[in-house]
Design an enzyme around this catalytic site. Structure first.
Site, PDB file in Angstrom:
ATOM      1  N   GLY A 188       0.818  -1.199   0.000  1.00 22.19           N
ATOM      2  CA  GLY A 188       0.000   0.000   0.000  1.00 22.19           C
ATOM      3  C   GLY A 188       0.852   1.248   0.000  1.00 22.19           C
ATOM      4  N   SER A 189       0.327   2.317  -0.570  1.00 29.79           N
ATOM      5  CA  SER A 189       1.031   3.596  -0.546  1.00 29.79           C
ATOM      6  C   SER A 189       0.882   4.225   0.842  1.00 29.79           C
ATOM      7  CB  SER A 189       0.479   4.519  -1.619  1.00 29.79           C
ATOM      8  OG  SER A 189       0.752   3.981  -2.905  1.00 29.79           O
ATOM      9  N   GLY A 190       1.679   5.282   1.083  1.00 28.00           N
ATOM     10  CA  GLY A 190       1.681   5.936   2.378  1.00 28.00           C
ATOM     11  C   GLY A 190       2.945   5.677   3.163  1.00 28.00           C
ATOM     12  N   HIS A 191       3.848   4.861   2.580  1.00 22.72           N
ATOM     13  CA  HIS A 191       5.092   4.509   3.268  1.00 22.72           C
ATOM     14  C   HIS A 191       6.325   5.129   2.602  1.00 22.72           C
ATOM     15  CE1 HIS A 191       2.571   1.759   5.390  1.00 22.72           C
ATOM     16  NE2 HIS A 191       2.335   1.023   4.321  1.00 22.72           N
ATOM     17  N   LYS A 249       5.910  -7.938   2.374  1.00 21.89           N
ATOM     18  CA  LYS A 249       5.728  -7.752   3.810  1.00 21.89           C
ATOM     19  C   LYS A 249       4.592  -8.647   4.305  1.00 21.89           C
ATOM     20  CE  LYS A 249       5.040  -3.293   3.806  1.00 21.89           C
ATOM     21  NZ  LYS A 249       4.848  -3.233   2.336  1.00 21.89           N
ATOM     22  N   ASP A 260      -1.306  -8.498   1.155  1.00 18.93           N
ATOM     23  CA  ASP A 260      -0.106  -8.493   0.323  1.00 18.93           C
ATOM     24  C   ASP A 260       0.300  -9.918  -0.047  1.00 18.93           C
ATOM     25  OD1 ASP A 260      -0.239  -5.819   1.029  1.00 18.93           O
ATOM     26  OD2 ASP A 260       1.913  -5.617   1.367  1.00 18.93           O
ATOM     27  N   HIS A 276       0.613   0.792   9.676  1.00 17.27           N
ATOM     28  CA  HIS A 276      -0.732   1.177   9.234  1.00 17.27           C
ATOM     29  C   HIS A 276      -1.559   1.670  10.421  1.00 17.27           C
ATOM     30  CE1 HIS A 276       0.638  -2.125   6.505  1.00 17.27           C
ATOM     31  NE2 HIS A 276       0.330  -1.207   5.610  1.00 17.27           N
TER      32      HIS A 276
END
Length: 331
Positions: free
Chosen positions: A55-58, A106, A111, A220
């Site tokens: 996921g994006s945001g990292h 991960k 995922d 998250h």
């Protein structure tokens, strides 16, 4: 919520577009997918492909580690959401050079499932794909989205070691074996002062009082193992290193790499103060890291907090791989 964005629905696509336009010397967009691949195709010729994502945001993970010496491609899911199998499959195809592809995933259930489905799709095209699952977080055994331990900042050191080995021409079976060898020696733990606010929902993942912190949070905004009043940096360093010592039996007779990682909203000033305190605590164990990185490597949007990753170096070649030169945005 105050964010520098346009339409929340377009955050990931506009972010990916901005990255590839800003750094065309490193990356280009994979056609029909929110994924990036090395723009330097010569650097991939005859090599095993190395793909990661989530996921994006990292950011800068994972697209920021695509380039010569690290990842071949990375997939950018929606915020805190696993990439779809077809996106991961597109990234696999984009970097396949006939030598196979290794996926670094991960340990989050979505995922693991979606990258596994992408692996099945690739097999229909006769692309050999193998996988390693990163589970470096020692804070909790099971948490939101996981069965077992979470994959967090230690993932970046996996990218670094395997990326260097792949660049040197290691074959797929040996590359997977190298990943399996290093994974048990990489451990991470974090503390948060404030949760991330997802721009798609406008809400924080959890709420801490002004004087509270939470130990062991995930990337998250998953819960950790204890909440209490804020303490000085040196006390935070002591607490987290005690947890790492319980797992790793820290000793001056062993060799370590250390990564201090900001979770998104922690100034470098505070990261270096914390580094100072961690190094002082490590001296109590007789430990002086052979390799050190400090900065924002695996973030959680705007979470205020910090993590420590220790990597026990059991083979000097692993240290060579950590120091191997790369051409990426984020390293």
């Amino acid at each position: 919520m105050k964010k520098i964005i346009n339409d929340p629905k377009n955050i990931v696509s506009e972010m990916v577009d901005g990255m590839v336009r800003a750094y065309p010397q490193y990356i280009e967009k994979v056609k029909n997918a929110e994924a990036v691949v090395r723009s330097n195709k010569d650097s991939m010729k005859g090599k095993v492909g190395l793909v990661s994502g989530g996921g994006s945001g990292h950011e800068p993970a994972h697209a920021g580690y695509v380039g010569k010496g690290m990842l071949s491609a990375a997939v950018c899911g929606q915020i805190f959401t696993s990439p779809t199998p077809d996106q991961a499959y597109a990234a696999i195809k984009a970097c396949n050079q006939g030598k196979g592809v290794l996926l670094v995933v991960k340990n989050y259930s979505g995922d693991v499932m979606n990258f596994d489905m992408a692996k099945d799709l690739a097999s229909m095209d006769d692309i050999e794909v193998k996988t390693i699952i990163v589970d470096d977080d020692i804070a909790v055994e099971n948490s939101t989205y996981t069965q077992g331990r979470r994959g967090v900042a230690g993932t970046i050191l996996v990218h670094k070691v395997l990326g260097a080995a792949a660049q040197e021409g290691m074959d797929l079976d040996k590359l997977q074996k190298l990943g399996q060898d290093i994974l048990p020696n990489i451990k991470t733990i974090a503390v948060a002062l404030k949760a991330a606010t997802n721009p798609e929902t406008g809400k924080p993942g959890f709420v801490l009082k002004d004087d509270e912190i939470e130990y062991g949070v995930g990337i998250h905004s998953e819960p950790g193992y204890r909440r209490e009043k804020i303490k000085p940096s040196k006390d935070l360093a002591k607490e987290l290193l005690e947890k790492l010592d319980d797992e790793m039996n820290l000793s001056g007779d062993k060799k370590y790499a250390m990564m201090i990682n900001g979770l998104g909203a922690t100034p470098l000033m505070e990261q270096f103060i914390f580094t100072h305190d961690v190094l002082n605590e490590l001296e109590e164990f007789g430990v002086k890291p052979a390799f050190t990185k400090v900065g924002n490597y695996m973030t959680s949007i705007d979470m205020a907090g910090i993590s420590i990753t220790l990597f026990e170096i059991k083979d000097d070649k692993w240290l060579d791989y950590l120091n191997y030169p790369v051409e990426t945005i984020g390293w």
